[in-house]
Design an enzyme around this catalytic site. Structure first.
Site, PDB file in Angstrom:
ATOM      1  N   HIS A  81      94.332 -52.458  82.358  1.00  0.00           N
ATOM      2  CA  HIS A  81      92.902 -52.502  82.681  1.00  0.00           C
ATOM      3  C   HIS A  81      92.704 -52.278  84.175  1.00  0.00           C
ATOM      4  O   HIS A  81      93.653 -52.282  84.957  1.00  0.00           O
ATOM      5  CB  HIS A  81      92.296 -53.843  82.246  1.00  0.00           C
ATOM      6  CG  HIS A  81      92.755 -55.014  83.085  1.00  0.00           C
ATOM      7  ND1 HIS A  81      91.912 -56.042  83.440  1.00  0.00           N
ATOM      8  CD2 HIS A  81      93.961 -55.319  83.642  1.00  0.00           C
ATOM      9  CE1 HIS A  81      92.579 -56.934  84.171  1.00  0.00           C
ATOM     10  NE2 HIS A  81      93.819 -56.524  84.298  1.00  0.00           N
ATOM     11  N   HIS A 137      83.901 -57.508  80.612  1.00  0.00           N
ATOM     12  CA  HIS A 137      85.174 -56.874  80.993  1.00  0.00           C
ATOM     13  C   HIS A 137      85.887 -56.375  79.740  1.00  0.00           C
ATOM     14  O   HIS A 137      85.807 -56.988  78.676  1.00  0.00           O
ATOM     15  CB  HIS A 137      86.081 -57.857  81.749  1.00  0.00           C
ATOM     16  CG  HIS A 137      87.257 -57.188  82.392  1.00  0.00           C
ATOM     17  ND1 HIS A 137      87.151 -56.371  83.501  1.00  0.00           N
ATOM     18  CD2 HIS A 137      88.588 -57.178  82.074  1.00  0.00           C
ATOM     19  CE1 HIS A 137      88.344 -55.913  83.841  1.00  0.00           C
ATOM     20  NE2 HIS A 137      89.242 -56.387  82.983  1.00  0.00           N
ATOM     21  N   CYS A 156      86.368 -50.972  84.829  1.00  0.00           N
ATOM     22  CA  CYS A 156      87.032 -51.345  83.577  1.00  0.00           C
ATOM     23  C   CYS A 156      86.641 -50.447  82.403  1.00  0.00           C
ATOM     24  O   CYS A 156      87.498 -49.900  81.700  1.00  0.00           O
ATOM     25  CB  CYS A 156      86.794 -52.814  83.254  1.00  0.00           C
ATOM     26  SG  CYS A 156      85.090 -53.256  82.848  1.00  0.00           S
TER      27      CYS A 156
END
Length: 334
Positions: A309, A297, A249
């Site tokens: 993402h 995240h 990420c």
């Protein structure tokens, strides 16, 4: 009346009718002036909106896609027919040689008997041969010539058969080459029109395959980051990867902004601190959006509640809604 008194002279007044005429005249002149002004003033049409340009691009694409498929169909058929033509050429080459050699043999035989005649053979047969031998030899020679003629005729028949096939194939190939060229020209024209329309999109619009059209991208760095991130859609998630073919990420957001000349740390907590806080209402495309209370995240916000993402192992880089995870906040790095 005493001489010292003067009779008052009433003031001069305009008849009511005259005033009305003048008023109407002035009104008419004003109306003409306004009308003339409207006629002279240029009318500026508003530039087409992003949605209107997108609609035009979609319309052009509706024409382009069938053209591309027709082009592919003709090109595939042409490839097959060119291969058939080459195979026929290979088959005809030995037939041409065989027919030439056979014709030469017949020609040599005819020339031999024309130049020398059968006198030597006749002499030999008259002296040495048994009765009836001359007729037997002449029959043999005639059969030999007939066999040569038969062989030549067979070769020529086969060659003519291939020639007819080749002529039909050549005509088909010529038609398909023309179709291919026409379709290629049409494809090129439509494709250039799509590129022109795409270039006419506002500079604050980012359009990349794999992502929705994104409007209102103020920062040029954010435009680059969004464009680069969208180009990675479909790349696999790999823990610790920072591209160019796989990402985690924070590796994706780092890679995207690195292309824009902004260097982020490959760690979500550090990226949170490297940007300035913006509220959810003020968030705009290109901002970083973080999730969970421990900020484990991060994604690149695209606006309208969407982001791009790298989700997790087994899920490639993708566009999705931000609502499926608890949002911790937004950060702006540009």
């Amino acid at each position: 009346m005493p001489p010292h008194r003067h009779v008052p002279i009433p003031p001069l007044t305009r008849p009511v009718g005259v005033r009305r005429v003048v008023h109407r005249l002035l009104t008419l002149v004003a109306a003409v002036a306004v009308g003339a002004g409207v006629a002279v003033a240029p009318a500026h049409a508003a530039p087409p909106s992003v949605d209107e340009i997108e609609a035009q691009i979609d319309k052009q694409w509706e024409q382009l896609e069938p053209t591309i498929e027709s082009y592919n169909k003709v090109r595939a058929e042409l490839k097959v027919n060119l291969k058939k033509s080459a195979e026929l050429e290979k088959k005809m080459a030995p037939l041409e040689l065989e027919s030439t050699l056979a014709m030469n043999r017949v020609g040599d035989l005819a020339s031999h008997y024309y130049m020398q005649g059968p006198s030597q053979d006749l002499g030999a047969l008259l002296v040495d041969a048994k009765p009836g031998a001359l007729a037997e030899q002449l029959t043999m020679l005639d059969r030999l010539a007939a066999q040569e003629r038969k062989q030549v005729a067979g070769v020529l028949a086969i060659r003519d058969k291939y020639n007819k096939q080749k002529q039909k194939l050549d005509a088909l190939i010529a038609t398909q080459v023309k179709q291919q060229n026409d379709l290629a020209a049409k494809k090129k024209h439509i494709d250039s029109e799509i590129k022109r329309l795409t270039a006419s999109l506002p500079k604050t619009t980012v359009k990349v395959t794999g992502c929705p059209t994104i409007n209102g991208v103020v920062s040029s760095a954010a435009q680059t980051a969004i464009r680069v991130a969208c180009q990675q859609v479909g790349d696999p998630y790999v823990w610790g990867a920072v591209g160019p073919n796989s990402f985690d990420c924070s590796g994706l957001t780092q890679y995207a902004y690195k292309a824009a000349g902004i260097y982020l740390t490959h760690f979500t907590g550090a990226q949170w601190n490297e940007g300035k806080a913006v509220s959810r209402d003020d968030a705009r495309p290109g901002d970083l959006v973080f999730f969970f209370s421990d900020l484990h995240h991060v994604g690149l916000y695209l606006g309208d509640g969407m982001m791009i993402h790298a989700p997790r192992t087994g899920k490639p880089v993708q566009v999705t809604k931000i609502a499926y995870m608890p949002v911790a906040g937004f950060r702006r790095v540009t």
